[in-house]
Scaffold this motif. Structure first.
Motif, PDB file in Angstrom:
ATOM      1  N   ILE A 163       0.866  -1.178   0.000  1.00 45.01           N
ATOM      2  CA  ILE A 163       0.000   0.000   0.000  1.00 45.01           C
ATOM      3  C   ILE A 163       0.901   1.225   0.000  1.00 45.01           C
ATOM      4  CG2 ILE A 163      -1.815   1.232   1.254  1.00 45.01           C
ATOM      5  CD1 ILE A 163      -2.760  -1.475   0.301  1.00 45.01           C
ATOM      6  N   PRO A 164       0.706   2.131  -0.937  1.00 45.30           N
ATOM      7  CA  PRO A 164       1.597   3.295  -0.998  1.00 45.30           C
ATOM      8  C   PRO A 164       1.446   4.187   0.232  1.00 45.30           C
ATOM      9  CG  PRO A 164      -0.263   3.560  -2.468  1.00 45.30           C
ATOM     10  CD  PRO A 164      -0.351   2.169  -1.940  1.00 45.30           C
ATOM     11  N   ALA A 165       2.543   4.798   0.582  1.00 42.48           N
ATOM     12  CA  ALA A 165       2.504   5.702   1.733  1.00 42.48           C
ATOM     13  C   ALA A 165       1.786   6.992   1.356  1.00 42.48           C
ATOM     14  CB  ALA A 165       3.926   5.998   2.189  1.00 42.48           C
ATOM     15  N   LYS A 166       2.069   7.466   0.199  1.00 38.88           N
ATOM     16  CA  LYS A 166       1.450   8.718  -0.254  1.00 38.88           C
ATOM     17  C   LYS A 166       0.509   8.396  -1.397  1.00 38.88           C
ATOM     18  CE  LYS A 166       5.298  11.109  -0.761  1.00 38.88           C
ATOM     19  NZ  LYS A 166       6.157  12.177  -1.261  1.00 38.88           N
ATOM     20  N   TRP A 167      -0.669   8.904  -1.355  1.00 40.44           N
ATOM     21  CA  TRP A 167      -1.630   8.658  -2.437  1.00 40.44           C
ATOM     22  C   TRP A 167      -1.515   9.739  -3.490  1.00 40.44           C
ATOM     23  CZ3 TRP A 167      -4.041   4.334  -3.422  1.00 40.44           C
ATOM     24  CH2 TRP A 167      -4.216   3.399  -2.392  1.00 40.44           C
ATOM     25  N   SER A 168      -0.343   9.888  -3.988  1.00 37.44           N
ATOM     26  CA  SER A 168      -0.207  10.869  -5.062  1.00 37.44           C
ATOM     27  C   SER A 168       0.623  10.249  -6.170  1.00 37.44           C
ATOM     28  CB  SER A 168       0.476  12.125  -4.536  1.00 37.44           C
ATOM     29  OG  SER A 168       1.783  11.802  -4.117  1.00 37.44           O
ATOM     30  N   PHE A 169       0.312  10.662  -7.370  1.00 36.12           N
ATOM     31  CA  PHE A 169       1.007  10.094  -8.525  1.00 36.12           C
ATOM     32  C   PHE A 169       2.241  10.907  -8.841  1.00 36.12           C
ATOM     33  CE2 PHE A 169      -2.915   7.830  -9.390  1.00 36.12           C
ATOM     34  CZ  PHE A 169      -2.433   6.644  -9.897  1.00 36.12           C
ATOM     35  N   LYS A 170       3.298  10.197  -9.127  1.00 36.93           N
ATOM     36  CA  LYS A 170       4.496  10.837  -9.644  1.00 36.93           C
ATOM     37  C   LYS A 170       4.554  10.412 -11.104  1.00 36.93           C
ATOM     38  CE  LYS A 170       8.586  11.109  -7.007  1.00 36.93           C
ATOM     39  NZ  LYS A 170       9.708  10.275  -6.502  1.00 36.93           N
ATOM     40  N   SER A 171       4.374  11.375 -11.991  1.00 31.34           N
ATOM     41  CA  SER A 171       4.201  11.001 -13.404  1.00 31.34           C
ATOM     42  C   SER A 171       5.408  11.400 -14.227  1.00 31.34           C
ATOM     43  CB  SER A 171       2.969  11.693 -13.976  1.00 31.34           C
ATOM     44  OG  SER A 171       1.874  11.483 -13.141  1.00 31.34           O
ATOM     45  N   HIS A 172       5.770  10.525 -15.133  1.00 30.93           N
ATOM     46  CA  HIS A 172       6.803  10.835 -16.112  1.00 30.93           C
ATOM     47  C   HIS A 172       6.175  10.649 -17.478  1.00 30.93           C
ATOM     48  CE1 HIS A 172       9.843  10.305 -12.943  1.00 30.93           C
ATOM     49  NE2 HIS A 172       8.992   9.400 -12.520  1.00 30.93           N
ATOM     50  N   THR A 173       6.353  11.601 -18.336  1.00 29.45           N
ATOM     51  CA  THR A 173       5.798  11.427 -19.678  1.00 29.45           C
ATOM     52  C   THR A 173       6.900  11.586 -20.710  1.00 29.45           C
ATOM     53  OG1 THR A 173       5.210  13.738 -19.715  1.00 29.45           O
ATOM     54  CG2 THR A 173       3.466  12.192 -19.151  1.00 29.45           C
ATOM     55  N   VAL A 174       6.849  10.735 -21.688  1.00 34.30           N
ATOM     56  CA  VAL A 174       7.801  10.790 -22.796  1.00 34.30           C
ATOM     57  C   VAL A 174       6.993  10.741 -24.081  1.00 34.30           C
ATOM     58  CG1 VAL A 174       9.659   9.593 -23.973  1.00 34.30           C
ATOM     59  CG2 VAL A 174       9.622   9.654 -21.504  1.00 34.30           C
ATOM     60  N   LEU A 175       7.347  11.622 -24.987  1.00 37.74           N
ATOM     61  CA  LEU A 175       6.658  11.659 -26.271  1.00 37.74           C
ATOM     62  C   LEU A 175       7.589  11.047 -27.307  1.00 37.74           C
ATOM     63  CD1 LEU A 175       3.958  12.922 -27.020  1.00 37.74           C
ATOM     64  CD2 LEU A 175       5.196  14.888 -27.825  1.00 37.74           C
ATOM     65  N   LYS A 176       7.073  10.166 -28.109  1.00 30.70           N
ATOM     66  CA  LYS A 176       7.957   9.506 -29.074  1.00 30.70           C
ATOM     67  C   LYS A 176       7.356   9.604 -30.463  1.00 30.70           C
ATOM     68  CE  LYS A 176      11.084   5.700 -29.146  1.00 30.70           C
ATOM     69  NZ  LYS A 176      11.505   4.459 -28.574  1.00 30.70           N
ATOM     70  N   ASN A 177       8.157  10.092 -31.383  1.00 27.33           N
ATOM     71  CA  ASN A 177       7.706  10.187 -32.766  1.00 27.33           C
ATOM     72  C   ASN A 177       8.360   9.105 -33.598  1.00 27.33           C
ATOM     73  OD1 ASN A 177       5.791  12.296 -33.205  1.00 27.33           O
ATOM     74  ND2 ASN A 177       7.362  13.667 -32.393  1.00 27.33           N
TER      75      ASN A 177
END
Lengths: 985, 307
Positions: B205-219
């Motif tokens: 169960i995560p300690a923090k209920w927040s998302f850490k997001s990484h986004t990568v755009l690929k062409n």
């Protein structure tokens, strides 16, 4: 002593240099390969027996083959395989020396020389509208000096000179949408009739002057109730058809442009017929045939135009066309099916009740019903008429019957193989006396002495012939038991007719054949066809007493939503163990990597309602499946919409009848290709049984590269929607080819790459961590082959030995598709001269041997190409270290080495697929190429490094050893003597 | 002369332009990694208050107006717009979960690409947290979807991607998007955790209920061209003929030079001997040499006898 060692080493070198495996010598042809020629299911047959030294029958088949067969033995005199789109519509003999074929929807007319099959001429008859294509060869008609044939195709009627194919006149007959169904030329007249229907309501008859092509008369008459479509021609001026409801028979008289209809209710014919009737297209003298209520009714048309029922026979009856006898009489043949036998009867057209000939012939039940019969007459020794019949059975096999016997038979079902699987042979058991290979010591010695002679090149031509015979006959290779090297196997093949054959890999003979009941036409399954074969049970550990079996999957009709049929067949005995069906529809069969305690493989069958069905239906299988439920994924591709979807099993189906073996599925991911720029044209996946020896690849600079090996990879190729057509239909600017490597568990695109200015057709093969594909480069005007290799970067830092020693590596960590893959893809492209029909790759037992690509070339041959040529690490100037590693300097095109044709001088006509099966011997792989012909051989991509060749001369070895021992003793004695002398000095 | 000068100038200018352009293009084809600098404050979930999921945390203009702007793109080479991310727990329906915002760049050749992709995630509501916990317990799938066309959402259909929920929790919830684009169409979204997620997956169960997001755009990537060697092969051949001259004089003629040298040396020593012969110590060296020769002979006979 020294000398002895030297001699021994020298001999060793000589021996080791003697193994020729990369290519074979002339005398080795047929030693480990076999080639079988077929023609396919016969559609038309024309006998040529008069005034011919060699009696023959010319046939055309559903595989688009024109062939001339020896009427005595059934051998092929000559054969031509036309292209897959060049369907033969009609066949006849003109001038007594040319075989005329009409193909490609009536647009191509060809003449072949009857004795040797050379093409004499070819005419392209261009027309505008597609139509039926008809061919009529009048016996005695000359226009000017030329004999002519009449051809109707693409809406035009042509008179073509049969000597050189020149079009004498052409008449367009499409004016009012008339579909001509028959050309009638009454002998000795100047008028040819073209008769047909316009729009199912109007009957049309044209009269055309044969000399000029001038339209003399066009008469038509409307039939308000509408026709069913087909016309059956009774005489030269009467045709019979049905109305659109199938309940009224309409006899059409069209003499001299006067058309009249005579209607008769089918029910009025007596015999209490009910249900709609279907007109059968027959050419019987004064008669026609109807199919009502699953029986065939023969109806005679009397001179006054009255209809009279002659007989009613079972549905499985085949009728021949009428045959002209002397004195203006006509005869025809009938084949009826009995229990284990067939009845052939030949009747005169004028008299149904008596038979000219009645014969009963034993016929295997496995052959099914007779589909077609062609009869021919000959003059018996007592000057009476004899008849021979050529019959085509339901399994596409061909028989010639004469005097109540089968003269010859051909297994032409094997020309249309749809799927191949290999199966092991039984293990040689103690007590079971398997034929002694070597009869006695003398024979054995004699054989080896002969081989020795051959090796030392002192054999006489007779000896050479004897050696060749010995090789070909070696009973070793055609035994019915498993061999040590795993060369002997059974190839289980499924044909389009729905028949299963087991071929022995040693000599290609048919061990057993089975015409599956579930794939026969029945009331519940009208149009069955076999789809695929799957390994059902492959016992090798603890249930060795069980026989292996295969699962045959079929479907009742062509559409995907038609019910499916399943049956399990024992591969040792060829008996059907059980069958199921018709059941739910089958769109896909997924063999799961789990087996139950009886080593039956679990299979998941998907239907059109996106439900998954588990087989075998046992609680044990269900238990195993429930345990692994969460780890089963698959994908589906919608080619029309350009959507890829990933699926997983969800829960049990909710059905009216509870079925615990049925599961609902859910979508996990989707990839949507933009419809305006991409269209799927090819996919390739890895063979699930493929063995990969090592994940690591050590490069020349002592670096380790880790192959990204996953069974869930999919190669997908898309092209611009415009570029779907053939090469040349688009400019390079508006065409591109996009290739993808996709993980089918998570839907990740691991690699995506665009080839600008390229187009399909794409052929691809996926193996280990690489995919090779073949396409056309429009800019370079050449075919190209590309390779993509995928390497795993996440493991690349495992090079530190210290870390390995301390256990700080991730080599043992399990691989999961849910980790973000750190992969790199390497790619390179090369030009390739040939266009390719199919691509395959060799597979060996442990995957140690290097791979070869097998290319089915456009010339119907199989070419082996080392994978080393398709290595993205090739550079123009490889370093010394890279050269040592085996990297070939980069060239812009792939070499075609003539010796590397696997099929050597042979052709596998109509090549459709190549199957590779690993032998038990690691160096060797078995290759089976199939099309209209079959070809089987053994390949050793890295030479047979782990065995001696079969013709290795043990006698020579023994003699050498003996000679060496003697030499050792002699030299020892000499040296002793010499030493003694020295000491006395 | 003058015209040529100007033309060369123009050429220079053009080439500079081209280089610039190619740099630009290559930039656009390479990864556009825009890591979202996740500021946990922005999510505002720490306190356990339940933010309304409908209210995005970033002040952004309402989507319809953006779409209107996107229609007259040609006049505006760089236009801002956004599209939404939706999520579902197991087999539930999809609900909004966040917003991608990006700029659309229109190239002179007509192509359009996305740049400066940013992502803001909505906070998880209490019910969503509960749902997520259920997913974790059941080892079920957490699913997301985005429109397949970013200008006219949802395009033909939604792009769906899913991951086992147990793969996401680290400290917080780590997620990683890799969005494959072709122009303005999204082909696929590779969604998952940034790290590994081996089976069997442990319940955490995560300690923090927040998302850490990484986004990568690929062409799309260009396939490497097939090498064309026609000229180079000729060059290579020429090179193949060249090497002989490169070998030094010594390397070529050493077999003649060494004997020659030996002869010369011999001649010199002989000449010196000749010169010294009239002198005193002539007998000694001769005797020495004779001895040495005898020694050699003796050695040979020894060797012979030994044999």
């Amino acid at each position: 002593m020294n000398m002895a060692i030297r001699v021994f080493l020298l001999l060793l070198i000589i021996f080791s240099s003697m193994y020729p495996t990369l290519c074979i010598y002339e005398d080795q042809v047929g030693h480990m390969d076999w080639h079988q020629q077929y023609i396919g299911k016969v559609k038309h047959a024309v006998f040529h027996t008069q005034k011919a030294a060699r009696k023959r029958v010319v046939v055309s088949t559903e595989e688009n083959v024109v062939a001339s067969l020896d009427l005595r033995r059934g051998e092929i005199f000559w054969r031509h395989v036309l292209g897959p789109k060049d369907v033969i519509d009609a066949l006849d003999i003109a001038l007594g020396k040319y075989v005329i074929t009409l193909s490609s929807g009536g647009t191509i007319l060809r003449a072949w020389n009857l004795p040797d099959g050379q093409m004499m001429w070819e005419s392209t008859l261009s027309g505008s509208t597609p139509s039926m294509s008809l061919l009529s060869v009048p016996t005695n008609l000359k226009i000017g000096k030329d004999d002519v044939v009449f051809v109707y195709g693409s809406g035009c009627l042509y008179a073509v000179a049969s000597i050189d194919g020149e079009v004498i006149w052409k008449k367009e007959l499409t004016s009012e949408g008339v579909h001509i169904q028959q050309l009638i030329y009454p002998d000795g007249t100047d008028i040819i009739y073209a008769v047909g229907l316009a729009g199912l309501t109007q009957f049309d008859a044209y009269q055309i002057n044969v000399k000029t092509g001038e339209l003399l008369k066009h008469s038509s008459m409307v039939f308000p109730a509408g026709f069913s479509g087909d016309l059956s021609f009774i005489t030269s001026d009467i045709a019979v058809t049905l109305d659109s409801t199938g309940s009224i028979l309409v006899a059409v008289h069209f003499q001299d442009g006067e058309i009249s209809f005579h209607q008769t209710q089918v029910s009025e014919l007596g015999w209490d017929f009910s249900g709609p009737a279907v007109l059968l297209l027959t050419k019987l003298p004064g008669m026609f045939a109807l199919e009502i209520n699953k029986s065939i009714v023969f109806i005679k048309v009397t001179n006054e135009g009255k209809l009279e029922v002659v007989d009613k026979l079972g549905q499985s009856t085949a009728v021949s066309e009428s045959l002209n006898l002397s004195e203006g009489q006509q005869a025809f043949g009938l084949i009826q099916r009995g229990d284990g036998k067939i009845f052939l009867s030949v009747k005169l057209g004028s008299d149904w009740t008596s038979n000219l000939l009645q014969e009963t012939i034993q016929m295997d039940y496995q052959r099914g019903n007779a589909h077609k019969v062609f009869i021919n007459t000959y003059v018996r020794t007592d000057r009476s008429n004899g008849f021979r019949a050529l019959i085509v059975m339901e399994d596409h096999s061909l028989f010639l019957l004469q005097q109540g016997e089968i003269v010859w038979s051909r297994e032409d079902g094997l020309a249309s193989i749809t799927d191949v699987m290999a199966s092991e042979l039984p293990v040689e058991k103690d007590g079971v006396s398997v034929a002694k290979v070597e009869h006695n010591l003398f024979e054995w010695l004699k054989g080896h002495l002969l081989k020795l002679k051959g090796t030392l090149m002192i054999a006489t031509p007779d000896d050479v012939a004897a050696i060749q015979k010995l090789r070909l006959q070696s009973s070793e290779k055609s035994k019915m038991t498993r061999d040590h090297n795993g060369f002997r196997k059974l190839l289980i093949v499924l044909t389009r007719a729905g028949k299963l054959f087991a071929l022995h890999t040693g000599d290609g003979r048919i061990v057993w054949s089975l015409f599956l009941d579930s794939l026969r036409k029945s009331e519940t399954c009208q149009n069955p066809r076999g789809l695929s074969l799957h390994q059902w049970q492959d016992p090798h550990h603890h249930v060795l007493d069980e026989n292996p079996s295969v699962l045959v999957v079929g479907r009742c009709d062509h559409s995907t939503d038609s019910p499916g049929v399943l049956s399990v067949v024992d591969t040792y005995t060829g008996q059907e163990r059980n069958h199921l069906g018709p059941t739910h529809s089958i769109t896909r069969v997924i063999p799961l990597p789990f087996t139950d305690s009886a080593e039956q493989r679990l299979h998941l069958l998907l239907d059109v309602n996106r439900q998954a069905h588990l087989y075998p239906r046992t609680t044990e299988a269900l238990d195993i499946f429930q345990r692994e439920l969460g780890n089963i994924y698959w994908y589906s591709a919608d080619v029309d919409k350009g959507i890829l979807k990933g699926h997983a099993v969800q829960n049990n189906c909710i059905l009216k009848i509870a079925d615990s073996y049925c599961f609902n599925t859910r979508d996990l991911w989707s990839i949507i290709l933009p419809s305006e720029s991409e269209k799927i044209i090819a996919t390739a996946t890895r063979n699930l049984n493929e063995a990969v020896h090592t994940q690591a690849k050590v490069t020349s600079d002592q670096e380790v590269m880790y192959k990204y090996i996953s069974k869930n990879l999919l190669f997908l190729a898309t092209v611009a929607p415009k570029a779907v057509g053939p090469v040349g239909s688009v400019t390079p600017e508006e065409s591109w080819l996009v290739v993808y490597v996709i993980d089918t568990v998570t839907g990740r695109i691991l690699h995506r790459m665009t080839h600008h200015g390229s187009q399909g057709p794409v052929q691809a093969v996926f193996s280990e961590n690489w995919v090779v594909y073949h396409y056309f480069n429009l800019k370079a005007h050449r075919y190209e082959m590309s390779v993509i290799e995928i390497y795993d970067q996440s493991r690349s830092d495992n090079k530190d030995i210290l870390k390995l020693l301390l256990g700080k590596h991730n080599l043992t960590s399990p691989i999961t598709a849910y980790s973000r893959p750190e992969v790199i893809a390497k790619s390179q492209s090369y030009f390739f001269t040939h266009s390719v029909k199919t691509l395959a790759v060799t597979s060996t037992a442990k995957g140690i041997t290097s791979k070869q690509l097998l290319l089915g070339t456009i010339g119907d041959q199989v070419l082996a190409l080392d994978k080393r040529f398709l290595d993205p690490r090739r550079t123009v100037n490889p370093t010394q270290a890279e050269k040592e590693e085996g990297i070939i300097p980069l060239t812009d095109s792939l070499p075609i080495i003539p010796q590397s044709y696997v099929t050597h001088a042979l052709k596998v006509e109509g090549l459709r697929g190549i199957a590779t099966v690993p032998a038990k011997l690691e160096s060797t792989t078995l290759v089976f190429a199939y099309g209209v012909d079959l070809f089987f051989t053994r390949l050793a991509p890295s030479r047979t490094y782990d065995s001696l060749t079969e013709d290795f001369s043990y006698a020579l070895l023994l003699i050498t050893i003996a000679a060496l021992v003697i030499a050792i003793f002699v030299t020892w004695i000499w040296s002793e003597k010499k030493e003694l002398q020295e000491k006395w000095r | 002369m003058r015209t040529r000068y100007s033309s060369s100038l123009a050429f220079l200018f053009l080439s500079i332009l081209l280089v610039n352009l190619s740099l630009f293009v290559s930039n656009s084809f390479a990864f556009q990694s825009d890591e979202f600098l996740a500021d946990d404050e922005e999510f505002g979930i720490e306190g356990g208050r339940t933010p309304d999921p409908a209210v995005p945390t970033q002040p952004v203009s309402s989507p319809p107006s953006v779409r209107k702007r996107s229609s007259d793109l040609v006049s505006d080479p760089d236009s801002k717009f956004q599209f939404s991310l939706e999520h579902a727990f197991g087999d539930s329906d999809f609900s909004p979960a966040g917003t991608f915002s990006a700029r659309l760049r229109t190239w002179s050749h007509g192509g359009q690409t996305l740049t400066k992709l940013r992502f803001s995630r909505n906070g998880l509501s209490e019910t969503e947290k509960e749902n997520f916990k259920k997913l974790l317990e059941g080892d079920d799938f957490y699913r997301i979807r985005v429109p397949s066309n970013v200008l006219t959402p949802p395009g033909r259909e939604y792009i769906v991607s899913s991951v086992k929920a147990r793969c996401l929790p680290r400290d917080g919830l780590d997620e990683h998007f890799m969005i494959h684009m072709e122009g303005v169409n999204i082909l696929a979204v590779n969604y998952g955790s940034p790290g590994s997620c081996p089976y069997p997956r442990q319940l955490k169960i995560p300690a923090k209920w927040s998302f850490k997001s990484h986004t990568v755009l690929k062409n799309s990537e260009q396939a490497p061209r097939t090498p064309v060697f026609t000229e180079e092969v000729v060059g290579e051949n020429a090179e193949g003929e060249l090497p002989p001259p490169e070998r030094s004089f010594w390397a070529k003629y050493w077999m003649y030079l060494i004997p020659l040298g030996l002869i010369v040396m011999n001649a010199i020593t002989q000449a010196m001997n000749m010169a010294e012969e009239p002198g005193t110590g002539t007998g000694q060296p001769g005797a020495q040499t004779q001895q040495a020769v005898a020694g050699v002979q003796r050695g040979q006979t020894n060797a012979v006898r030994r044999r």
